[in-house]
Design a protein around this motif. Structure first.
Motif, PDB file in Angstrom:
ATOM      1  N   LYS A   1       0.853  -1.209   0.000  1.00 62.15           N
ATOM      2  CA  LYS A   1       0.000   0.000   0.000  1.00 62.15           C
ATOM      3  C   LYS A   1       0.886   1.256   0.000  1.00 62.15           C
ATOM      4  N   LYS A   2       0.367   2.300  -0.596  1.00 62.24           N
ATOM      5  CA  LYS A   2       1.135   3.552  -0.654  1.00 62.24           C
ATOM      6  C   LYS A   2       0.360   4.720  -0.036  1.00 62.24           C
TER       7      LYS A   2
ATOM      8  N   ASN B   1       4.491   1.913   1.785  1.00 66.15           N
ATOM      9  CA  ASN B   1       5.424   2.847   1.151  1.00 66.15           C
ATOM     10  C   ASN B   1       4.836   4.244   1.115  1.00 66.15           C
TER      11      ASN B   1
ATOM     12  N   LEU C   1       4.959   8.212  -0.880  1.00 63.40           N
ATOM     13  CA  LEU C   1       5.400   9.119  -1.936  1.00 63.40           C
ATOM     14  C   LEU C   1       4.774  10.478  -1.649  1.00 63.40           C
TER      15      LEU C   1
ATOM     16  N   ALA D   1      -1.799   6.421  -5.339  1.00 65.10           N
ATOM     17  CA  ALA D   1      -1.686   6.037  -3.925  1.00 65.10           C
ATOM     18  C   ALA D   1      -2.989   5.427  -3.415  1.00 65.10           C
TER      19      ALA D   1
END
Lengths: 142, 313
Positions: B39-40, B66, B68, B95
């Motif tokens: 998962k982001k 993660n 970003l 995301a």
């Protein structure tokens, strides 16, 4: 002063005295081609004095939310062939879209011009509206 | 799909559930270390806030996910004139969840109605900062073992401090909570907070300018920084900035079991000597904040992990 009745049109009655011009501006009545009359300080049994707006177009679509927000006691009468065919009582609307603008300089609506200015009724008793984005209170004392 | 924009969107039961999860993460971190694998989290920070951003990022990494994102508007498409709505739609494609901080009030709400993934408000101007309130609640519960029957003092800038207003609103929903509002007259709690929250909910409170006089009765003391950027007039700021300084000597007046909180950063309103006092909870508060953000990310991503009930005993 003698004021003629209208044959076909809309009469906004029981406007709190002094607020006629505000309603005129809020409903953008200056943009209409038909005849429009604003009557100020008309004697009224119920209110002492009141304002009235007469619009010579019975099919005009009015923003009732805007009317209800400014003055929830206004009555809207639709006249056709000298007969009142419809009488509406407006009330404080649940939501106002692009009727008033948020005055909070930090509100997202100040930088993102395409966002509609939306206010929701937060307290019907007190007549308090709040911006849906930043919760800023709108003053009804326009 | 659900977002979190305002702390009051969470019921008391949901707050309890989040705090239970945070406690369980603290007790069994390994159990949670991979729950967000794959998962982001996108951290969209349109204004710098290193502390909050790092907390969100650490939270996601500790869940095995993660991260970003960007840490200032200049490095985002906002500098090219992109709207918040468009940014939210685009980032939803990259995301699974968004944490957003923005200087404009209501921007995270605009993002939440346009994104197709959950949005967490990481602070919008002087408006809302719900994950700070989650951290404050967890700190009080963890330090004192309860959120009911408490006398909570707020000290310093009660006028502009959004964390104060949100915590008062959140704590007003618990039974037996009393507030003591300690501030210079110029920085009193705004009338609308007093009326809309305290008076409406019939929450007992008192106002004072004297910290030392009320210190002995407090279970919690929430200190705040008097923020320079809130003043138009330098003179006024200089006059008020040192109104309240919590020292080790003043701490002698306080109950043996109490907790001092602060949303940080502090300047000089708590002297460094107080840091050693076991009642100084403000650095642990930072840790609780990370665990609460972990619990919140899991909740909004619908990730359920069974909580070990034995820890309660």
């Amino acid at each position: 002063m003698k004021i003629d009745s209208i044959k076909d049109g809309i009469v906004l009655d029981h406007i709190k005295a002094g607020r006629g011009m505000l309603i005129y501006q809020l409903l953008h009545l200056e943009e209409l081609d038909c005849s429009v009359a604003i009557l100020k300080n008309v004697p009224s049994k119920k209110m002492g004095k009141k304002d009235i707006i007469k619009i010579g177009d019975a099919d005009l679509q009015l923003d009732f939310n805007a009317i209800g927000y400014v003055d929830p006691d206004i009555t809207v009468n639709v006249i056709r062939n000298d007969v009142c065919v419809e009488k509406k009582h407006v009330a404080l609307p649940e939501e106002l879209e692009n009727v008033i603008k948020c005055k909070n300089p930090r509100c997202i609506t100040t930088t993102e011009q395409e966002l509609p200015h939306i206010f929701r009724l937060a307290d019907r008793h007190e007549g308090i509206y709040r911006c849906i984005y930043c919760d800023t209170k709108a003053s009804r004392h326009l | 799909m659900r977002s979190l924009i305002d702390i009051l969107e969470l019921s008391v039961e949901e707050l309890d559930e989040l705090m239970n999860t945070a406690d369980d993460i603290m007790a069994h971190p390994a159990k949670y270390s991979e729950v967000c694998h794959g998962k982001k989290l996108a951290t969209l920070f349109f204004e710098p806030s290193t502390r909050t951003r790092l907390s969100f990022e650490a939270a996601m990494y500790e869940l095995g996910g993660n991260v970003l994102g960007f840490s200032e508007a200049a490095s985002s498409s906002a500098s090219k004139g992109e709207s918040v709505a468009d940014t939210a739609k685009v980032v939803s494609c990259y995301a699974d969840i968004i944490a957003m901080r923005h200087p404009k009030e209501g921007a995270p709400y605009v993002a939440s109605i346009n994104a197709t993934v959950p949005v967490i408000n990481g602070g919008d101007g002087g408006h809302n900062h719900p994950t700070q309130t989650l951290a404050d609640l967890e700190t009080i519960r963890h330090e004192l073992g309860r959120l009911t029957d408490l006398t909570v003092g707020f000290c310093g800038d009660l006028k502009f401090g959004r964390t104060v207003h949100s915590l008062i609103a959140a704590l007003s929903r618990y039974n037996g909570v009393k507030f003591v509002l300690i501030s210079p007259v110029e920085l009193r709690l705004p009338d609308y907070v007093r009326r809309d929250i305290l008076v409406t909910n019939r929450v007992p409170y008192k106002e004072t300018t004297d910290l030392e006089a009320v210190l002995p009765e407090l279970d919690v003391l929430y200190m705040t920084r008097i923020q320079k950027e809130r003043f138009f007039n330098e003179e006024e700021y200089l006059r008020l900035k040192d109104s309240y300084i919590l020292t080790a000597d003043k701490m002698k007046l306080a109950k043996e079991k109490m907790a001092v909180l602060h949303p940080l950063p502090r300047v000089n309103e708590i002297s460094v000597a107080v840091d050693k006092d076991p009642r100084a909870a403000y650095f642990r508060q930072v840790l609780y904040a990370k665990y609460m953000r972990m619990a919140l990310i899991m909740k909004l991503l619908d990730i359920a992990v069974e909580i070990d009930a034995k820890e309660e005993a």
